[in-house]
Design a protein around this motif. Structure first.
Motif, mmCIF file in Angstrom:
data_model
loop_
_atom_site.group_PDB
_atom_site.id
_atom_site.type_symbol
_atom_site.label_atom_id
_atom_site.label_comp_id
_atom_site.label_asym_id
_atom_site.label_seq_id
_atom_site.Cartn_x
_atom_site.Cartn_y
_atom_site.Cartn_z
ATOM 1 N N PRO A 1 1.725 2.912 9.012
ATOM 2 C CA PRO A 1 1.651 4.169 9.768
ATOM 3 C C PRO A 1 2.623 4.234 10.941
ATOM 4 O O PRO A 1 2.867 5.319 11.453
ATOM 5 C CB PRO A 1 0.202 4.195 10.266
ATOM 6 N N THR A 2 3.173 3.083 11.355
ATOM 7 C CA THR A 2 4.067 3.112 12.519
ATOM 8 C C THR A 2 5.533 2.939 12.122
ATOM 9 O O THR A 2 6.411 2.934 12.983
ATOM 10 C CB THR A 2 3.704 1.987 13.515
ATOM 11 N N MET B 1 -5.042 -1.870 7.106
ATOM 12 C CA MET B 1 -3.715 -1.318 7.387
ATOM 13 C C MET B 1 -2.617 -2.254 6.905
ATOM 14 O O MET B 1 -2.576 -3.419 7.295
ATOM 15 C CB MET B 1 -3.565 -1.114 8.907
ATOM 16 N N ALA C 1 -4.476 2.640 5.753
ATOM 17 C CA ALA C 1 -3.223 3.089 6.363
ATOM 18 C C ALA C 1 -2.082 2.249 5.811
ATOM 19 O O ALA C 1 -2.174 1.025 5.743
ATOM 20 C CB ALA C 1 -3.302 2.951 7.885
ATOM 21 N N GLN D 1 3.026 6.218 5.689
ATOM 22 C CA GLN D 1 4.196 6.027 6.564
ATOM 23 C C GLN D 1 4.741 7.377 7.022
ATOM 24 O O GLN D 1 5.021 7.589 8.194
ATOM 25 C CB GLN D 1 5.262 5.263 5.785
ATOM 26 N N THR E 1 1.060 -3.353 7.261
ATOM 27 C CA THR E 1 2.093 -3.193 8.290
ATOM 28 C C THR E 1 3.080 -4.348 8.278
ATOM 29 O O THR E 1 2.738 -5.491 7.987
ATOM 30 C CB THR E 1 1.476 -3.026 9.692
ATOM 31 N N HIS F 1 3.960 11.216 7.628
ATOM 32 C CA HIS F 1 2.703 11.880 7.996
ATOM 33 C C HIS F 1 2.137 12.758 6.884
ATOM 34 O O HIS F 1 0.948 13.004 6.815
ATOM 35 C CB HIS F 1 2.932 12.703 9.255
ATOM 36 N N GLN G 1 2.329 12.041 13.573
ATOM 37 C CA GLN G 1 1.480 10.948 13.078
ATOM 38 C C GLN G 1 0.110 10.994 13.762
ATOM 39 O O GLN G 1 -0.895 10.610 13.169
ATOM 40 C CB GLN G 1 2.194 9.599 13.266
ATOM 41 N N ILE H 1 -3.800 7.280 5.686
ATOM 42 C CA ILE H 1 -2.652 7.549 6.566
ATOM 43 C C ILE H 1 -1.448 6.841 5.949
ATOM 44 O O ILE H 1 -1.522 5.649 5.631
ATOM 45 C CB ILE H 1 -2.874 7.013 7.992
ATOM 46 N N VAL I 1 -3.530 11.081 12.080
ATOM 47 C CA VAL I 1 -4.705 10.274 12.457
ATOM 48 C C VAL I 1 -5.934 11.183 12.575
ATOM 49 O O VAL I 1 -7.013 10.881 12.042
ATOM 50 C CB VAL I 1 -4.452 9.524 13.786
#
Ligand SMILES: Nc1ncnc2c1ncn2[C@@H]1O[C@H](COP(=O)(O)OP(=O)(O)OP(=O)(O)O)[C@@H](O)[C@H]1O
Length: 253
Positions: free
Chosen positions: A186-187, A215, A183, A107, A217, A109, A166, A105, A170
């Motif tokens: 991803p947010t 992930m 990931a 940043q 982040t 999509h 997004q 996953i 997932v």
């Protein structure tokens, strides 16, 4: 002492074997005078079912490490075993095996704009020709319903919000029952609420399938989903901790 026959016949349970084991991983971009070392002696183990967040300043090497783990780059120095395959000097077959068993996953999509949500998810099964088309269709539909998009199955990405896209990503990452999710931010492109919704969904789906997550982040709003936070600076792992929330929960118990 009684020894179960099954314990003799079977290899150690997967819970004892890290899904990711990095030992003294080094990585440099460029050659000769242009050589720039990015990763220095990185050691990291991620166990089955764990949710590990990788944090650190911009340029500290997080994405580089993630792409090495995902077999998207060639490792030359140090040892890295992912899903039981050594990636140092790995053959293309080994790299493909690892990539096929990972749900990625990013940043952005990365949905294909000319395919509906349903077709974007089904596309994952092109890497798994052994899965019958009808099974792939059912799985894609079921996952899109689980991420709350049962009424958007035939929507194209252009007609969905960032958070919805997004969520399709997932569903796509989980479609082929990966053994590991990687990931990368991803947010980052989402507002606060959509970001939380996406990581909560990711966490619950991954937990249901006992799939570990690593992930990257910067998003301090999602740190509490982690079992463990690994902090990188200047290409080195600085610390590895439980999430602040877990520590707070433990101490209040
Ligand atoms: N293809 C490349 N060629 C040369 N240098 C690169 C390349 N990709 C990344 N770098 C450099 O490697 C370093 C680490 O980059 P990386 O993307 O891994 O950091 P990061 O911690 O993920 O940063 P961010 O949080 O900003 O995404 C940076 O100095 C970057 O400029």
């Amino acid at each position: 002492m009684t020894v179960e026959l099954s314990n003799i016949l079977q290899p150690p349970t997967s819970s004892e074997t890290p899904v990711i084991l990095a030992e003294k991983v080094q990585f440099a971009f460029g050659e000769g005078e242009l050589r720039k070392q990015i990763l220095f002696d990185v050691d990291l183990a991620v166990m089955p079912g764990e949710i590990v967040l990788l944090t650190g300043p911009s340029g500290s090497g997080k994405t580089t490490l993630l792409t090495l783990i995902g077999a998207l780059r060639q490792l030359k120095e140090g040892n890295l075993t992912v899903l039981g395959r050594s990636l140092r000097g790995a053959t293309l077959a080994d790299q493909l095996h690892v990539r096929r068993n990972i749900g990625f996953i990013f940043q952005q999509h990365n949905l294909l704009p000319f395919l509906t949500a349903r077709r974007n998810v089904e596309l994952m099964f092109e890497l798994h020709p052994e899965v019958p088309a009808a099974v792939a269709q059912q799985r894609a539909e079921a996952l899109l319903r689980q991420v709350g998009l049962g009424d958007r199955l035939d929507y194209y990405p252009a007609r969905m919000s960032g958070g919805q896209k997004q969520r399709v990503a997932v569903a796509r990452a989980l479609a082929a029952s990966p053994k590991l999710i990687l990931a990368d931010e991803p947010t980052a492109a989402l507002d606060s609420q959509s970001g939380r919704d996406v990581v909560n969904l990711l966490k619950s789906l991954a937990r249901n399938e006992a799939c570990p997550i690593l992930m990257v982040t910067h998003d301090s709003r999602v740190l509490d989903i982690a079992d463990r936070i690994v902090h990188m600076e200047d290409g080195r792992i600085q610390s590895s901790n439980q999430s602040p929330l877990m520590t707070a929960t433990d101490s209040s118990a």
